[in-house]
Write a protein that holds these residues in place. Sequence first.
Motif, PDB file in Angstrom:
ATOM      1  N   PHE A  73       0.854  -1.180   0.000  1.00  0.00           N
ATOM      2  CA  PHE A  73       0.000   0.000   0.000  1.00  0.00           C
ATOM      3  C   PHE A  73       0.896   1.238   0.000  1.00  0.00           C
ATOM      4  N   GLN A  75       0.995   5.620   0.168  1.00  0.00           N
ATOM      5  CA  GLN A  75       0.494   6.995   0.169  1.00  0.00           C
ATOM      6  C   GLN A  75       1.475   7.808  -0.627  1.00  0.00           C
ATOM      7  N   VAL A  80      -3.715   7.415  -3.068  1.00  0.00           N
ATOM      8  CA  VAL A  80      -3.468   6.224  -2.251  1.00  0.00           C
ATOM      9  C   VAL A  80      -3.534   5.047  -3.204  1.00  0.00           C
ATOM     10  N   ARG A  82      -2.356   0.775  -4.390  1.00  0.00           N
ATOM     11  CA  ARG A  82      -2.176  -0.592  -3.932  1.00  0.00           C
ATOM     12  C   ARG A  82      -1.538  -1.405  -5.053  1.00  0.00           C
ATOM     13  N   SER A  94      -8.045   5.365  -3.750  1.00  0.00           N
ATOM     14  CA  SER A  94      -8.422   6.524  -2.935  1.00  0.00           C
ATOM     15  C   SER A  94      -9.937   6.635  -2.754  1.00  0.00           C
ATOM     16  N   ASP A 100      -6.847  12.860  -1.340  1.00  0.00           N
ATOM     17  CA  ASP A 100      -5.920  11.725  -1.449  1.00  0.00           C
ATOM     18  C   ASP A 100      -4.480  12.160  -1.256  1.00  0.00           C
ATOM     19  N   ILE A 105       0.585   5.927   5.944  1.00  0.00           N
ATOM     20  CA  ILE A 105      -0.307   4.817   5.597  1.00  0.00           C
ATOM     21  C   ILE A 105       0.205   3.616   6.365  1.00  0.00           C
ATOM     22  N   ASP A 106      -0.724   2.813   6.887  1.00  0.00           N
ATOM     23  CA  ASP A 106      -0.278   1.640   7.636  1.00  0.00           C
ATOM     24  C   ASP A 106      -1.327   0.543   7.544  1.00  0.00           C
ATOM     25  N   ILE A 115      -6.496  -1.018   6.398  1.00  0.00           N
ATOM     26  CA  ILE A 115      -5.434  -0.031   6.241  1.00  0.00           C
ATOM     27  C   ILE A 115      -5.924   1.334   6.716  1.00  0.00           C
ATOM     28  N   TYR A 116      -4.967   2.188   7.032  1.00  0.00           N
ATOM     29  CA  TYR A 116      -5.272   3.500   7.602  1.00  0.00           C
ATOM     30  C   TYR A 116      -4.495   4.594   6.860  1.00  0.00           C
ATOM     31  N   VAL A 117      -5.162   5.734   6.694  1.00  0.00           N
ATOM     32  CA  VAL A 117      -4.481   6.934   6.197  1.00  0.00           C
ATOM     33  C   VAL A 117      -5.017   8.135   6.972  1.00  0.00           C
ATOM     34  N   TRP A 145     -13.727   3.745   2.352  1.00  0.00           N
ATOM     35  CA  TRP A 145     -13.097   4.365   3.518  1.00  0.00           C
ATOM     36  C   TRP A 145     -14.146   4.891   4.475  1.00  0.00           C
TER      37      TRP A 145
END
Lengths: 172, 43
Positions: A73, A75, A80, A82, A94, A100, A105-106, A115-117, A145
């Motif tokens: 993933f 950023q 965003v 993949r 995104s 975006d 990003i994790d 996943i997180y942004v 999201w």
Amino acid sequence: MCLHTILLDPSNPDRIFVAISAAGAFRTRRCWQDLEADKQGTQISLRAPDSTAEVGHCVHRIAMHPSRPSVLFMQKHWDVMRSDNAGDLWHEVSDNLPSDFGFPIDVHAHEPETIYVVPIKSDSEHFPPDGKLRVYRSRTGGNQWEALTNGLPQKRLLRQRPARRDGRRLAR
Amino acid sequence: MNAASTFGTTGGQVYASADAGDTWNAVVRDLPAVLSIEAQTLP
């Protein structure tokens, strides 16, 4: 510009991913001797100066779950993204994010598709959209999201710069 | 299984979540700009 991300592939000790701001994402092909740019890596973004270039993309962070080292993933400066093939090809995920642009990003420690942004308004305005600090989570590996706000400041996040004696705002 | 998530802000706060991000708590405030975080699980 800095080299900010180094990811080790737990299934292949010879494969390492790195990401560099204003340069791109790279992986090793054979140990450290042969770093190759991910050739189709970030060509999707239309906002990159040269969307087909192998290098020169401003990657802000890449993330991987150790159970699936071929799923990455990213950023980017904008977008965003993949990859399901260790960076051979990237696609944008995104979707409904308010912006975006962002930096972190994790991946959830135990859920490889979560996943997180943290969206940021733009590259010239480094604060969250609407002045609300929101973490966005996707449980589907991108594209769907949801905003996470419970416990995060949703008002008075932005402070006005202090005024000088003459009433003008200080330039930053 | 839940896992802790953390992030820092340039405003000097560190937020943590123990429920995958559903709720956040400010672990610390009023630090200088937080540029990176490392989390460690204590035995």
